[in-house]
Design an enzyme around this catalytic site. Structure first.
Site, PDB file in Angstrom:
ATOM      1  N   LYS A   1       0.809  -1.229   0.000  1.00 26.94           N
ATOM      2  CA  LYS A   1       0.000   0.000   0.000  1.00 26.94           C
ATOM      3  C   LYS A   1       0.842   1.278   0.000  1.00 26.94           C
ATOM      4  CE  LYS A   1      -4.130  -1.930   2.194  1.00 26.94           C
ATOM      5  NZ  LYS A   1      -5.151  -1.721   3.220  1.00 26.94           N
TER       6      LYS A   1
ATOM      7  N   ASP B   1     -10.277   2.608   2.413  1.00 25.46           N
ATOM      8  CA  ASP B   1     -10.500   2.037   3.747  1.00 25.46           C
ATOM      9  C   ASP B   1     -11.264   3.029   4.625  1.00 25.46           C
ATOM     10  OD1 ASP B   1      -9.255  -0.385   3.253  1.00 25.46           O
ATOM     11  OD2 ASP B   1      -7.283   0.346   3.859  1.00 25.46           O
TER      12      ASP B   1
ATOM     13  N   ARG C   1       4.952   3.960  18.271  1.00 26.57           N
ATOM     14  CA  ARG C   1       4.004   3.861  17.158  1.00 26.57           C
ATOM     15  C   ARG C   1       2.753   4.697  17.427  1.00 26.57           C
ATOM     16  NH1 ARG C   1       2.632  -1.753  14.530  1.00 26.57           N
ATOM     17  NH2 ARG C   1       2.809  -1.078  12.371  1.00 26.57           N
TER      18      ARG C   1
END
Ligand code: ATR
Length: 286
Positions: free
Chosen positions: A69, A105, A160
Site C-alpha cells: 500500500k 479504507d 508507534r
C-alpha cells in the site's frame, strides 16, 4: 470497434486468501456486466514493474493489499487527499496514462459504521482506538473527517502511538487526540461513545483481545476490523451488553464499492446476500 471487457486485479504478497475476487465477481454477475477481477501475487521486488505494465496487460486498475500500500502510493502520479493524508493507497486506476490512487479504507469504515449504527457520529464526543498500525491510520482519518471531537489511541508500543498522534495532527492541527495504554483502558472506556479495535488481537491464530466492556456507556458503539472469525469475542461481548456492533467483514465489503464503480462504471450495493456469500467462505463452507 467494441472495447474489450474491463479487467481489474488485486495484488499482494501473499494474496491466496484475498476475498476481493469473490466480492467483485459477485457484483459483476449480479449486475450482468462483462468484466473480470483477478488475484495476482506480486512480490515486493516486482511491484514497480507491475504498476508500470498493468495497462499493457489489459487491466483498467485494481486493488493493492499488504505489503504494497505504501510503495504503490509512492509510485502514483496523482492521489486523492485521503490517500495523501495516509501515504497509502488500496485502489488504483489510470488517467491519461498516469497512475492514480485512492484509499477507500476510510470511506469503507464510515459506510459500514453508518449502516450498522446510523447516527453514531452525532452522539460521538469521544472515540477510543485500539492499535496504531496501518488500519488504525485509516480509522483515525475517518473519525477526524466526521468531526469526532476527541480521540484516544491505546497502543502497546508508545513510539508507534506517537506516530499516529502526529499523523492526526498533520490532518487537523486542532484535533484533540491523546495516547494511552492498556492499563488505563477501563478509565478511557467510561467516557467513550465509540470503541474500535484495529489490532490483530482476537483474529484466528492470534492472542485474544481482553477488554472489559462493562464501563462503556449504554449507548456506545463497538467496531472491530477483524473478520476471521466473523464475530469476534469483542463484538459478541458488545452485543451481549446490548450495544451496537459493526463488523470487520462489513468494512471489507464497503471498501470495495468505490473501486468497483471506478473500473466497471456502476455503483454496486452491499447486500445481505453478498455478506452471506463471503461469510460462508470465511467459515470454510464453500
Ligand atoms: P495493520 O497495518 O493491519 O494495522 P500492523 O501495522 O502490524 O497491522 O499493526 C497491528 C497493530 O496491532 C499494532 O498497533 C500492534 O501494536 P504495536 O504497535 O505495539 O506493535 C497491535 N498488536 C499486535 N499484536 C499485539 C499484541 N500482542 N498486544 C497488543 N497489541 C498488538
Amino acid at each position: 470497434m467494441s472495447q474489450p471487457a474491463p479487467r481489474a486485479f488485486v495484488i499482494g504478497w501473499p494474496i491466496a486468501h484475498s476475498r476481493s475476487p469473490l466480492i467483485h465477481t459477485y457484483w459483476l454477475k449480479q449486475l450482468g456486466l462483462a468484466g473480470a477481477y483477478e488475484k495476482i501475487a506480486v512480490v515486493p521486488e516486482g511491484l514497480a514493474l507491475f504498476l508500470a505494465d498493468f495497462p499493457q496487460l489489459g487491466f483498467v486498475g485494481g486493488n493493492v493489499t499488504l505489503p504494497h500500500k505504501e510503495a504503490a502510493f509512492a509510485q502514483c502520479a496523482q492521489t486523492t487527499p485521503v490517500a495523501e493524508a495516509l501515504q497509502a493507497v488500496n485502489t488504483l486506476w489510470t488517467e491519461g496514462g498516469k497512475l492514480c490512487g485512492d484509499n477507500t479504507d476510510v470511506a469503507g469504515f464510515l459506510a459500514c459504521l453508518d449502516a450498522n449504527a446510523w447516527g453514531w457520529g452525532e452522539a460521538c464526543e469521544k472515540a477510543v482506538v485500539l492499535g496504531a498500525g496501518g488500519a488504525a491510520r485509516a480509522i483515525v482519518a475517518a473519525l477526524i473527517s466526521r468531526g469526532v471531537p476527541e480521540i484516544t489511541i491505546v497502543n502497546r508500543s508508545e513510539a508507534r502511538g506517537e506516530e499516529l498522534v502526529a499523523l492526526a495532527k498533520r490532518i487537523d492541527p486542532a484535533q484533540k487526540i491523546a495516547l494511552s495504554d492498556y492499563a488505563s483502558l477501563h478509565h478511557e472506556l467510561a467516557k467513550a461513545d465509540l470503541l474500535v479495535n484495529t489490532t490483530s488481537l482476537g483474529m484466528q491464530n492470534q492472542p485474544p483481545l481482553i477488554v472489559d466492556l462493562a464501563r462503556l456507556p449504554s449507548h456506545a458503539v463497538v467496531a472491530d476490523i477483524v473478520y476471521v472469525p466473523l464475530e469476534t469475542d469483542l463484538l459478541k461481548a458488545a452485543r451481549a451488553r446490548g450495544l451496537k456492533a459493526s463488523s470487520g467483514l462489513g468494512m471489507l465489503l464497503y471498501q470495495a464499492v468505490p473501486g468497483f464503480e471506478r473500473w466497471f462504471g456502476v455503483r454496486p450495493e452491499v447486500t445481505p446476500e453478498l455478506y452471506e456469500l463471503v461469510a460462508r467462505d470465511i467459515r470454510g463452507e464453500t
